[in-house]
Design a protein around this motif. Structure first.
Motif, PDB file in Angstrom:
ATOM      1  N   SER A  13      38.162  41.819  30.219  1.00 29.22           N
ATOM      2  CA  SER A  13      37.682  42.593  31.353  1.00 29.22           C
ATOM      3  C   SER A  13      38.783  42.718  32.406  1.00 29.22           C
ATOM      4  O   SER A  13      39.795  42.030  32.342  1.00 29.22           O
ATOM      5  N   TRP A  14      38.551  43.611  33.392  1.00 30.00           N
ATOM      6  CA  TRP A  14      39.613  43.862  34.385  1.00 30.00           C
ATOM      7  C   TRP A  14      39.925  42.609  35.182  1.00 30.00           C
ATOM      8  O   TRP A  14      41.059  42.330  35.511  1.00 30.00           O
ATOM      9  N   TRP A  15      38.909  41.811  35.481  1.00 31.44           N
ATOM     10  CA  TRP A  15      39.216  40.597  36.263  1.00 31.44           C
ATOM     11  C   TRP A  15      39.970  39.571  35.424  1.00 31.44           C
ATOM     12  O   TRP A  15      40.760  38.799  35.938  1.00 31.44           O
ATOM     13  N   GLY A  16      39.733  39.593  34.128  1.00 28.94           N
ATOM     14  CA  GLY A  16      40.494  38.701  33.257  1.00 28.94           C
ATOM     15  C   GLY A  16      41.965  39.058  33.272  1.00 28.94           C
ATOM     16  O   GLY A  16      42.836  38.197  33.411  1.00 28.94           O
ATOM     17  N   TRP A  17      42.228  40.379  33.153  1.00 30.79           N
ATOM     18  CA  TRP A  17      43.620  40.844  33.213  1.00 30.79           C
ATOM     19  C   TRP A  17      44.255  40.499  34.546  1.00 30.79           C
ATOM     20  O   TRP A  17      45.394  40.048  34.608  1.00 30.79           O
ATOM     21  N   THR A  18      43.480  40.731  35.635  1.00 32.43           N
ATOM     22  CA  THR A  18      44.019  40.443  36.966  1.00 32.43           C
ATOM     23  C   THR A  18      44.388  38.970  37.068  1.00 32.43           C
ATOM     24  O   THR A  18      45.468  38.621  37.551  1.00 32.43           O
ATOM     25  N   ALA A  19      43.480  38.098  36.592  1.00 29.39           N
ATOM     26  CA  ALA A  19      43.740  36.659  36.689  1.00 29.39           C
ATOM     27  C   ALA A  19      44.990  36.283  35.898  1.00 29.39           C
ATOM     28  O   ALA A  19      45.870  35.574  36.402  1.00 29.39           O
TER      29      ALA A  19
END
Lengths: 280, 307
Positions: A13-19
């Motif tokens: 997910s996008w937050w996974g990538w961001t993290a």
């Protein structure tokens, strides 16, 4: 460890990538700034707004560094100690690893437990007596005080034992024995030539450990002309007037060989450094 | 005439370099250190002037307030740098292992890189970043403090990160965390790859989402590697020396807030030349590490009993 995940995996997910991305920046960012600072004069390192790009002051910084420490001498000792330590580690660990992998002998298990047990003894316990021993042997300021004591590390013996028992068939040893080969001859002429990959992994680990070693030389190297590179680098730091640009240039030089090694063999290094943990 | 070594003797010959090095530089120093703990001598006259003083060194160490300060610092740093290593490494390893394809090795490499680089270089780099006057971190904080609302939260003057006893410990803890996170990530990724894919398949069939799969399948099976990793972190954290030594210029910082026990015993030996006292401190620290390791062991065994 080399298999790629199957395609039916959930997408990140996008937050996974961001993290992950923020994490990677946090890990690599400091290195970037170390290289940037290495190319800037001290006044620009500490300017507002902070500098983000490379300057042209690298050679000036190196000149300052060479005024502060005998740069080539220190770098030379680091290289010398690193190579000597690597060569001895490969020799001693492959000998012991070969013995544990191939032979049956009395006290084998007890000896192997002893080898592995040395991993658990904290290093600081031997720090003071080691200094006193080196002092009475007149080994203070002698490179051998750095590369000899740790030349048969448990981790290396373990790695070698694992590799030899999986990669070298016992029939090969038997055949050599039939042909009238002595045991040491078998080790040297039959086994050693087959140890390439294991030598590669252990050699890198041993060299990196020696190159980065700080406490060892801190205790036994007393004169600036015998300092290894990290120790010399530390002596540039001073409470009042540190030449940060020069220090960053030196730090970059300490890190660059490791970066190069890492880019070409990260897979092998990671597997080697964690193999004991995962199998054991 | 070549000496022929019989197969029955060969293994001992092959192991002999290890044995010799172990006896000379492994076992002997430890026994020697034990003897030193009960003795005192004049460093100028050398070991010849050695005198037996019984438990005097140990008693002195126990009454030395700096020993306790340093032990407090060491425990604080071990927890503050060690706990986040695992709390962050486990979910991170899960993300990397389950969700990344092509990028997996590159991402793991990025996290692992600090682990193989020189502590001195790393500590110097962070000294620069955390420098008081216009170091990168302060400069960024200054910039952020100009924004509305944030000005009330952020410090208005430059922070003396490495000089202030209140900030030095968090900085050291952060640097240690930063350095060892990747090692733990890789341990956990390797352990996760040993978990059979069928279990995830079955869970997905039953409608379990990512988080549930992580919680009910991955986490319980990581226990052995968690035990191993936490033990390594505990042992390593309690021996912490290099990072605080360099970040505090070898002295331990203002009010000794950044001085660990390993640093203090180094200073006792090499700055104050009291090797007997330093040996006593090193055995105290050893006992504490042993106790902590046993405690970790108990904690994990206890959990296993419940499960």
């Amino acid at each position: 460890m080399n298999e790629l995940p199957k395609s039916d995996h959930n997408k990140l997910s996008w937050w996974g990538w961001t993290a992950l991305l923020l994490g990677a920046i946090l890990m690599l960012g400091p290195f970037y700034f170390m290289f940037v600072f290495a190319t800037l004069p001290r006044t620009e390192i500490f300017s507002v707004p902070p500098p983000l790009f490379f300057g042209d002051h690298f050679f000036a910084n190196m000149a300052i560094l060479m005024q502060k420490i005998p740069f080539w001498v220190n770098l030379g000792w680091s290289l010398y100690v690193g190579l000597a330590s690597t060569a001895l580690t490969l020799l001693f660990c492959s000998m012991a690893g070969f013995a544990f992998a191939i032979y049956e002998f009395r006290f084998k298990n007890a000896l192997f437990s002893l080898v592995m047990g040395t991993m658990l003894v904290p290093a600081f316990l031997g720090m003071i007596p080691t200094f006193l021993i080196m002092d009475s042997l007149h080994w203070i300021d002698q490179p051998r005080a750095l590369y000899l004591p740790g030349a048969a590390p448990a981790m290396g013996i373990f790695l070698m034992r694992q590799y030899i028992s999986s990669a070298i068939p016992k029939e090969l040893i038997e055949a050599a024995r039939m042909d009238g080969c002595g045991e040491l001859r078998i080790y040297w002429s039959v086994v050693v030539p087959l140890l390439g990959p294991a030598f590669g992994t252990l050699g890198l680990i041993a060299f990196i450990a020696s190159w980065n070693n700080f406490i060892g030389p801190l205790v036994v190297m007393r004169s600036v002309d015998m300092y290894t590179f990290p120790l010399a680098l530390r002596s540039v730091q001073s409470p009042v007037d540190t030449e940060w640009g020069a220090l960053m240039a030196g730090s970059a030089i300490a890190v660059i060989p490791l970066l190069i090694i890492f880019i070409f063999s990260s897979r092998r290094l990671i597997d080697g450094l964690t193999s004991g943990a995962v199998r054991g | 005439m070549k000496p022929i070594i019989k197969p029955s003797v060969a293994p001992y010959v092959l192991i002999s370099p290890f044995i010799v090095l172990f006896l000379a530089f492994g076992l002997f120093p430890i026994l020697f250190s034990f003897v030193l703990m009960f003795h005192t001598w004049d460093p100028v006259q050398g070991l010849a002037s050695m005198q037996f003083v019984g438990l005097e060194n140990l008693a002195f160490a126990i009454e030395d307030p700096l020993v306790w300060t340093s032990l407090g610092n060491t425990l604080w740093l071990a927890v503050a740098s060690g706990l986040p290593q695992h709390l962050i490494a486990i979910p991170l390893a899960y993300l990397i292992n389950e969700k990344l394809g092509r990028w997996r090795n590159a991402v793991m490499g990025a996290y692992f890189l600090p682990y193989i680089t020189s502590t001195v270089a790393i500590a110097m780099m962070f000294s620069t970043l955390f420098s008081t006057d216009y170091g990168m971190v302060n400069a960024m904080l200054m910039k952020l403090a100009q924004m509305p609302l944030l000005e009330y939260v952020l410090p208005s003057a430059n922070v003396d990160w490495l000089g202030d006893p209140k900030t030095i410990k968090p900085i050291v803890a952060f640097v240690v965390f930063w350095r060892y996170l990747g090692f733990n990530v890789i341990l956990y990724v390797a352990a996760m790859q040993a978990i059979s894919r069928d279990q995830y398949e079955a869970a997905r069939m039953d409608g379990a989402n990512s988080f549930q799969q992580f919680w009910h399948i991955t986490l319980p099976q990581l226990k052995p590697i968690m035990f191993f990793g936490v033990t390594l972190t505990t042992i390593g954290g309690l021996q912490l020396f290099e990072e605080p030594f360099i970040l505090t210029g070898g002295k331990g910082g203002m009010e000794y807030a950044g001085m660990t026990t390993a640093m203090y015993l180094y200073r006792t030996a090499f700055d104050y030349n009291d090797y007997g006292l330093a040996s006593a401190i090193s055995w105290m620290l050893f006992i504490i590490i042993l106790a902590m390791t046993i405690l970790t062991n108990k904690a994990f065994k206890g959990k296993e009993g419940q499960a």
